[in-house]
Structures are given as structure tokens and as C-alpha cells.
Design a protein around this motif. Structure first.
Motif, PDB file in Angstrom:
ATOM      1  N   LYS A 102       0.829  -1.194   0.000  1.00  0.00           N
ATOM      2  CA  LYS A 102       0.000   0.000   0.000  1.00  0.00           C
ATOM      3  C   LYS A 102       0.867   1.248   0.000  1.00  0.00           C
ATOM      4  CE  LYS A 102      -4.043  -2.021   2.240  1.00  0.00           C
ATOM      5  NZ  LYS A 102      -4.942  -1.973   3.410  1.00  0.00           N
ATOM      6  N   ARG A 103       0.427   2.240  -0.715  1.00  0.00           N
ATOM      7  CA  ARG A 103       1.154   3.498  -0.805  1.00  0.00           C
ATOM      8  C   ARG A 103       0.156   4.637  -0.660  1.00  0.00           C
ATOM      9  NH1 ARG A 103       6.144   2.622  -3.762  1.00  0.00           N
ATOM     10  NH2 ARG A 103       6.312   0.439  -4.363  1.00  0.00           N
ATOM     11  N   TYR A 104       0.658   5.817  -0.342  1.00  0.00           N
ATOM     12  CA  TYR A 104      -0.201   6.981  -0.279  1.00  0.00           C
ATOM     13  C   TYR A 104      -0.644   7.362  -1.695  1.00  0.00           C
ATOM     14  CZ  TYR A 104       1.185   7.594   4.581  1.00  0.00           C
ATOM     15  OH  TYR A 104       1.382   7.412   5.921  1.00  0.00           O
ATOM     16  N   ALA A 129       1.751  11.348 -18.167  1.00  0.00           N
ATOM     17  CA  ALA A 129       0.810  12.105 -17.345  1.00  0.00           C
ATOM     18  C   ALA A 129       1.575  12.914 -16.296  1.00  0.00           C
ATOM     19  CB  ALA A 129      -0.191  11.178 -16.675  1.00  0.00           C
ATOM     20  N   ARG A 130       0.886  13.892 -15.729  1.00  0.00           N
ATOM     21  CA  ARG A 130       1.459  14.699 -14.648  1.00  0.00           C
ATOM     22  C   ARG A 130       1.006  14.091 -13.328  1.00  0.00           C
ATOM     23  NH1 ARG A 130       3.627  17.156 -11.016  1.00  0.00           N
ATOM     24  NH2 ARG A 130       3.569  19.402 -10.620  1.00  0.00           N
ATOM     25  N   TYR A 131       1.953  13.778 -12.448  1.00  0.00           N
ATOM     26  CA  TYR A 131       1.640  13.193 -11.146  1.00  0.00           C
ATOM     27  C   TYR A 131       1.960  14.208 -10.045  1.00  0.00           C
ATOM     28  CZ  TYR A 131       1.104   8.618 -13.317  1.00  0.00           C
ATOM     29  OH  TYR A 131       0.674   7.561 -14.091  1.00  0.00           O
ATOM     30  N   ILE A 132       1.035  14.342  -9.116  1.00  0.00           N
ATOM     31  CA  ILE A 132       1.209  15.253  -7.989  1.00  0.00           C
ATOM     32  C   ILE A 132       1.054  14.431  -6.714  1.00  0.00           C
ATOM     33  CG2 ILE A 132       0.434  17.405  -6.924  1.00  0.00           C
ATOM     34  CD1 ILE A 132      -0.974  18.059  -9.556  1.00  0.00           C
ATOM     35  N   GLY A 133       1.900  14.690  -5.746  1.00  0.00           N
ATOM     36  CA  GLY A 133       1.796  13.957  -4.492  1.00  0.00           C
ATOM     37  C   GLY A 133       3.107  13.322  -4.117  1.00  0.00           C
ATOM     38  N   PRO A 134       3.103  12.397  -3.155  1.00  0.00           N
ATOM     39  CA  PRO A 134       1.945  11.733  -2.542  1.00  0.00           C
ATOM     40  C   PRO A 134       1.218  12.598  -1.525  1.00  0.00           C
ATOM     41  CG  PRO A 134       3.976  10.968  -1.544  1.00  0.00           C
ATOM     42  CD  PRO A 134       4.377  11.872  -2.657  1.00  0.00           C
ATOM     43  N   PHE A 135      -0.053  12.228  -1.273  1.00  0.00           N
ATOM     44  CA  PHE A 135      -0.912  12.901  -0.314  1.00  0.00           C
ATOM     45  C   PHE A 135      -1.237  11.928   0.820  1.00  0.00           C
ATOM     46  CE2 PHE A 135      -1.725  14.856  -4.433  1.00  0.00           C
ATOM     47  CZ  PHE A 135      -1.623  16.209  -4.142  1.00  0.00           C
ATOM     48  N   VAL A 136      -0.981  12.346   2.030  1.00  0.00           N
ATOM     49  CA  VAL A 136      -1.190  11.439   3.163  1.00  0.00           C
ATOM     50  C   VAL A 136      -2.619  11.489   3.684  1.00  0.00           C
ATOM     51  CG1 VAL A 136       1.224  11.586   3.814  1.00  0.00           C
ATOM     52  CG2 VAL A 136      -0.394  13.149   4.855  1.00  0.00           C
ATOM     53  N   HIS A 137      -3.348  12.563   3.392  1.00  0.00           N
ATOM     54  CA  HIS A 137      -4.728  12.706   3.872  1.00  0.00           C
ATOM     55  C   HIS A 137      -5.679  12.303   2.741  1.00  0.00           C
ATOM     56  CE1 HIS A 137      -3.097  14.685   7.376  1.00  0.00           C
ATOM     57  NE2 HIS A 137      -2.484  15.566   6.615  1.00  0.00           N
ATOM     58  N   ALA A 138      -6.021  11.020   2.681  1.00  0.00           N
ATOM     59  CA  ALA A 138      -6.788  10.506   1.550  1.00  0.00           C
ATOM     60  C   ALA A 138      -8.177  11.130   1.470  1.00  0.00           C
ATOM     61  CB  ALA A 138      -6.905   8.984   1.655  1.00  0.00           C
ATOM     62  N   THR A 139      -8.868  11.253   2.601  1.00  0.00           N
ATOM     63  CA  THR A 139     -10.225  11.807   2.589  1.00  0.00           C
ATOM     64  C   THR A 139     -10.215  13.257   2.124  1.00  0.00           C
ATOM     65  OG1 THR A 139     -10.876  10.335   4.403  1.00  0.00           O
ATOM     66  CG2 THR A 139     -12.274  12.246   3.982  1.00  0.00           C
ATOM     67  N   ALA A 140      -9.275  14.038   2.636  1.00  0.00           N
ATOM     68  CA  ALA A 140      -9.184  15.440   2.226  1.00  0.00           C
ATOM     69  C   ALA A 140      -8.894  15.542   0.738  1.00  0.00           C
ATOM     70  CB  ALA A 140      -8.103  16.151   3.036  1.00  0.00           C
ATOM     71  N   LEU A 141      -8.034  14.662   0.224  1.00  0.00           N
ATOM     72  CA  LEU A 141      -7.717  14.690  -1.204  1.00  0.00           C
ATOM     73  C   LEU A 141      -8.944  14.373  -2.042  1.00  0.00           C
ATOM     74  CD1 LEU A 141      -5.710  14.783  -3.571  1.00  0.00           C
ATOM     75  CD2 LEU A 141      -5.236  12.362  -3.141  1.00  0.00           C
ATOM     76  N   LYS A 142      -9.700  13.333  -1.668  1.00  0.00           N
ATOM     77  CA  LYS A 142     -10.888  12.966  -2.442  1.00  0.00           C
ATOM     78  C   LYS A 142     -11.923  14.089  -2.439  1.00  0.00           C
ATOM     79  CE  LYS A 142     -10.313   8.008  -1.570  1.00  0.00           C
ATOM     80  NZ  LYS A 142     -10.845   6.821  -0.858  1.00  0.00           N
ATOM     81  N   GLU A 143     -12.123  14.708  -1.277  1.00  0.00           N
ATOM     82  CA  GLU A 143     -13.081  15.816  -1.204  1.00  0.00           C
ATOM     83  C   GLU A 143     -12.611  17.007  -2.034  1.00  0.00           C
ATOM     84  OE1 GLU A 143     -15.983  15.809   0.187  1.00  0.00           O
ATOM     85  OE2 GLU A 143     -15.881  13.855   1.184  1.00  0.00           O
ATOM     86  N   LEU A 202      -3.830  22.959  -7.667  1.00  0.00           N
ATOM     87  CA  LEU A 202      -3.184  21.836  -6.984  1.00  0.00           C
ATOM     88  C   LEU A 202      -1.670  22.002  -6.926  1.00  0.00           C
ATOM     89  CD1 LEU A 202      -5.268  18.922  -8.504  1.00  0.00           C
ATOM     90  CD2 LEU A 202      -5.231  19.609  -6.103  1.00  0.00           C
ATOM     91  N   GLU A 203      -1.108  22.691  -7.896  1.00  0.00           N
ATOM     92  CA  GLU A 203       0.335  22.920  -7.911  1.00  0.00           C
ATOM     93  C   GLU A 203       0.736  24.144  -7.105  1.00  0.00           C
ATOM     94  OE1 GLU A 203       0.974  23.096 -12.110  1.00  0.00           O
ATOM     95  OE2 GLU A 203       1.501  20.960 -12.247  1.00  0.00           O
ATOM     96  N   GLY A 204      -0.264  24.816  -6.523  1.00  0.00           N
ATOM     97  CA  GLY A 204       0.042  25.935  -5.635  1.00  0.00           C
ATOM     98  C   GLY A 204      -0.193  27.304  -6.229  1.00  0.00           C
ATOM     99  N   ARG A 205      -0.573  27.367  -7.511  1.00  0.00           N
ATOM    100  CA  ARG A 205      -0.821  28.674  -8.131  1.00  0.00           C
ATOM    101  C   ARG A 205      -2.245  29.140  -7.804  1.00  0.00           C
ATOM    102  NH1 ARG A 205       1.428  25.755 -12.424  1.00  0.00           N
ATOM    103  NH2 ARG A 205      -0.552  25.720 -13.552  1.00  0.00           N
ATOM    104  N   SER A 206      -2.399  30.414  -7.549  1.00  0.00           N
ATOM    105  CA  SER A 206      -3.709  31.036  -7.259  1.00  0.00           C
ATOM    106  C   SER A 206      -4.363  30.431  -6.020  1.00  0.00           C
ATOM    107  CB  SER A 206      -4.665  30.907  -8.460  1.00  0.00           C
ATOM    108  OG  SER A 206      -4.081  31.445  -9.617  1.00  0.00           O
TER     109      SER A 206
END
Length: 516
Positions: A102-104, A129-143, A202-206
């Protein structure tokens, strides 16, 4: 290392977030943990309470600790990412969680598609493809992704290029969740502009502008007594902030991480302990992995200035050894590695008569002419036997003067070719830690290669045994007929109907299939 020294070392740890690595008697990592406050967390091990000692597992772990390392990080998200990475690399005995595959989550942005979309994945692939992450807060990411798709009206259908037929089975446009570029409600250029805006967030702009806008909407909803809507907007804002919390991507033994690892100091200690004229700037280490007799492999890893030099790593499949024979395998891989270095240098330059081969290769390296730089120190994983085999083959090649040592796992003894007794380094010395890091990296790299070959073997089909079978033909056959029993019931004409398959080839293949 005694408990008193461990306590003294613990008292010097900072009140900072980080990840710690507990080491056992052999110097190997037995537990990896994270902490919001390293000093307070480590107090559970070196100044434990009675309640802590009531737990049998914790009590056993504390008794097994001989040393520890730690890394400082900036926040909890970084500690989670680094903890996961270190557990997967070291596979410590006392860790239970995060030891499987399992991975984040990563966020995949299919920018190469005509109508790109976001998707959640756990593995990064080289697919454009462009990949961003990993994200440790799965629920926050999905929302957050759900809110982005709704706010920018992005498609969520899984087909690569939706069309009018796809639209017939989709209601997202009706409920204003999608801008429906598949049927031309907006142009592809307009859709891509919306997607790029969402990706930019998602990349931090705006980021500030969107958060300020959400705050204004939340305040307006509260003033209008629309408390449920205000609560939803509050949750969206918190999820975005949690998802976009900055975190570094870590590589093993990341040089940016402050902690107990100091490569320059460790190299100086190693040079002094081994009585070398100067610290070994380039070190190479070999390890053999024979999880089964089917796949015997070896690894060679290189450290430059005390740090992993990943681009110089090499892996080998052992070809000339029957069964599991570590000595013969070590002989083969050392010969292949250093005969290549000598041969490539000899093909470009002539060695002056009378000059030692190793001295000549060192001179080419200093002059910047060497096609492959020769190391200052070679470490073989094992004791006297492996070391003797390595020295035998190096003498054949002409590199008998190259510094080589063997590192025995059981007692972490360092063996030299010309000494009867091994060198025993202090368990808390930087010199031994450096050799252990080098050896552990070689072990990890060899095992990963062996596991890769095993997985590849599992994916192989029995069809691969047919002499003229190609990947394309196998793909066509399995896509059309699915299983080997189905293929056995086919006629040559059935197979010849597929592109690239002739009737004579189909007849030979079906005859072979019936025989096997």
C-alpha cells in the motif's frame, strides 16, 4: 552501546517533528516511527513510564535497541511520507503497518489526453501524465478533487475520449457537474483551460485567491443564515489547505535532512579506522541475492562522498553458476564489473609499461579521461570467503592493489586481505554506520531486482515457450480467445483471421499446443 549513552544521545534530540530509526545488536533497523516532537516521543523508549512497559511488544523493542538515528522534517505530512518510505526500504521487524504494497495516493492528471481528467492512483508510471503527491490525507484529497471537478466542471467519466455515445449514458451535464466537451457544449481549448486552472491550484498557483473566495462565500452564507452551506464551504476550505500542505519528496538518505547521519564526518572516521591516506570518495559494494535457484542476481551500488550515487548502480543476472553458490556468484560479478572497467579504458588509452593497472586507472580518473571511474574502496558483503574470491579474480584482472574489504553481517567485522584478524569498529562509530548504509543499500537493490524477476516470471504465459511467439501475437491471441483451452479448440483459419498471423504459422502453433 550502553543504555547510559543512549539516554545521553536522546537528551540531545530536538523538540521538532521527525522520523526515528531504532537499530538492533547487528546494526540493522528494527523499528521506524514518526513523531510530532522527537524528544518527547523518544522519551517513551529511553525514559519509559510504567504504563509503557506494560505492553509486551514495546518492552521487547526497548530491550533490543542498541542505537538510533533520526531525521528532522518540517511538518506531520512530511513525517508520514518519510516514515512510509523508510519502512518499505528497511522492512523492520517490529513494524506492522505500511509493510505491504500500500502506498499513499498520487493525483494523476492525464494532460496527454485530448480531454484530460483527474484520477487517484498509488503508483507513478512513465506514461506522460502529470503526477502530484503523494498525499497522506486521503479523505481530504478525495473531497478536494470532487470540489475541483464541480467548480471547474471537469469530466469524471473513465473513458479516454468520450463521445456522443458516452454522453447518452451520462447525467453530469444535466446536473451541471460537467461542461460536456464530448458533444461540443464547449470547445476542447476552453475545457483544457479550465483543467489547467484546476491543475494550477493543486500545484500551488492562485491558492490564496481561491481560499479567499471560499472564505467570502462562507461568510456570506453564514450572514444569510445558510449554516449548512457555510459548514460545507468551511470543510472544503479545510480540505484544500490540508491537501496542499507543502511536503518534500524524499529520496533515501536525503542530504537535506538534518539528523545523526554526517557523510563527511563518517568518511573521515572510516579513513582513520582503516589507515587510508585519504577518505574514500568513491565506494562500491556488491551483494548476492538468491531467493531461489531460478533467479540468482547481484547488485553493485556506489556511494560518492558518502552519499548514494543512484545513477551508477548496476544489477546483474548470474549466468555461469549452477544452484545457489554465493562464492562463485561473487567471483562472476566482480570479474564482469572490473574487467569491463579495464577493457574500456584499454580500448581508449595505452597503459604505460611497468605502471600498476590500478594506479593507471586512478590517474585516468584524476585527469577526467576514464570512461568508468575506478573506486577508492570496494566492499563485498560477507566474510573471509567472499573476500578471498574477490581478491582472486581481481588479481587475474591486474587490480590486486585496489583496496577491498569484506563486511560480515553477523558481528559486523571488517576483514582485510592481508590481515589475519578483522577490524571491529565501535557500534556507535560513523565509520561502521557508513559501511552499514552501503551494505544495506546493496542488499535492498539486489532483493528488489530479484523480486522484479519473480513478478515478471509470474506474468509470463505458457505461450512464450513457442519459438516464434511475439508479444504482439500473444496479445492478439489472448485478447480474442482469452485462454489456452479456448485456443486448443480453434482451427487454423480462426487464428489466421487475426492480423499478422498466417495459416502455416497457425497450423504449426496449434500442433505445438496439442503436443504441450
Amino acid at each position: 552501546m550502553g543504555k547510559v549513552n543512549l539516554k545521553a544521545k536522546w537528551r540531545e534530540t530536538p523538540h521538532r517533528p521527525g522520523v526515528y530509526l531504532m537499530k538492533g545488536a547487528g546494526g540493522g533497523v528494527i523499528y521506524v516511527g514518526k513523531a510530532k516532537d522527537l524528544h518527547r516521543r523518544l522519551a517513551n523508549y529511553f525514559s519509559p513510564s510504567r504504563a509503557t512497559l506494560e505492553n509486551g511488544k514495546t518492552r521487547a523493542l526497548i530491550a533490543a535497541i542498541e542505537d538510533f538515528d533520526y531525521y528532522e522534517v518540517r511538518n506531520e505530512q512530511e513525517s508520514l511520507i518519510l516514515e512510509q518510505k523508510l519502512i518499505k526500504e528497511y522492512r523492520p521487524h517490529y513494524n506492522v503497518q505500511l509493510r505491504d504494497d500500500k502506498r499513499y495516493y498520487l493525483l494523476r492528471a492525464s494532460r496527454q489526453d485530448e480531454l484530460p481528467r483527474f484520477s487517484l492512483v498509488r503508483l507513478r508510471k512513465d506514461d506522460g501524465a502529470r503526477y502530484i503527491g503523494p498525499f497522506v490525507h486521503a479523505t481530504a484529497l478525495k473531497e478536494t478533487v470532487e470540489w475541483l471537478n464541480h467548480r471547474f466542471r471537469l469530466r469524471t467519466c473513465t473513458c479516454r475520449l468520450p463521445d456522443g455515445e458516452t454522453y447518452r449514458h451520462c447525467h453530469d451535464d444535466v446536473i451541471r457537474q460537467c461542461s460536456a466537451p464530448c458533444i461540443g457544449r464547449i470547445s476542447q481549448e476552453e475545457y483544457r483551460a479550465s483543467f489547467d486552472a484546476a491543475l494550477g491550484l493543486l500545484e500551488g498557483r492562485s491558492r490564496k485567491e481561491h481560499l479567499d473566495a471560499l472564505t467570502a462565500e462562507m461568510t456570506a452564507a453564514a450572514e444569510a443564515l445558510e449554516f449548512e452551506r457555510a459548514a460545507r464551504l468551511r470543510d472544503v476550505r479545510e480540505n484544500i489547505m490540508k491537501t496542499l500542505e507543502p511536503a518534500r519528496r524524499f529520496t533515501r538518505r536525503d542530504a537535506e535532512l538534518p539528523g545523526t547521519v554526517n557523510p563527511e564526518r563518517d568518511l573521515a572516521e572510516l579513513a582513520a579506522a582503516m589507515q587510508m591516506p585519504e577518505p574514500p570518495a568513491i565506494m562500491e559494494c556488491f551483494d548476492i541475492s538468491n531467493l531461489s535457484s531460478n533467479h540468482i542476481v547481484a547488485s553493485m551500488v556506489r556511494f560518492t562522498d558518502g552519499r548514494p550515487d543512484n545513477s551508477a548502480y548496476r544489477r546483474y543476472r548470474i549466468r555461469g553458476v549452477e544452484g545457489q553458490n554465493d562464492f562463485a556468484s561473487m567471483l562472476e560479478v566482480v570479474r564482469r564489473r572490473y574487467s569491463r572497467i579495464v577493457n574500456e579504458s584499454s580500448g581508449l588509452f595505452s597503459k604505460p609499461e611497468g605502471e600498476d593497472t590500478y594506479a593507471w586507472l586512478k590517474r585516468l580518473r584524476a585527469e577526467g579521461k576514464a570512461p568508468i571511474t575506478v573506486p577508492d574502496l570496494v566492499v563485498v558483503d560477507g566474510g573471509k570467503g567472499q573476500l578471498a574470491v574477490a581478491m582472486e579474480v581481481l588479481a587475474e584482472i591486474g587490480l590486486q592493489n585496489m583496496p577491498v574489504v569484506g563486511l560480515a553481517k553477523r558481528d559486523e567485522e571488517v576483514f582485510f586481505p592481508d590481515r589475519a584478524e578483522p577490524l571491529v569498529l565501535s557500534r556507535d562509530s560513523g565509520a561502521l554506520r557508513l559501511l552499514q548504509r552501503l551494505r544495506d543499500e546493496a542488499h535492498r537493490f539486489a532483493n528488489n531486482y530479484n523480486e522484479l524477476l519473480v513478478r515478471k516470471r509470474v506474468r509470463e504465459s505458457r505461450l512464450d515457450a513457442f519459438p516464434s511467439m511475439t508479444p504482439r501475437r500473444k496479445e492478439l491471441l489472448l485478447a480474442r480467445f482469452h485462454t489456452i483451452p479456448n485456443l486448443r479448440t480453434c482451427s487454423p483459419a480462426d487464428l489466421a483471421a487475426l492480423p499478422g498471423i498466417s495459416k502455416p504459422w497457425a497450423e504449426r502453433f496449434l500442433a505445438w499446443l496439442q503436443e504441450n
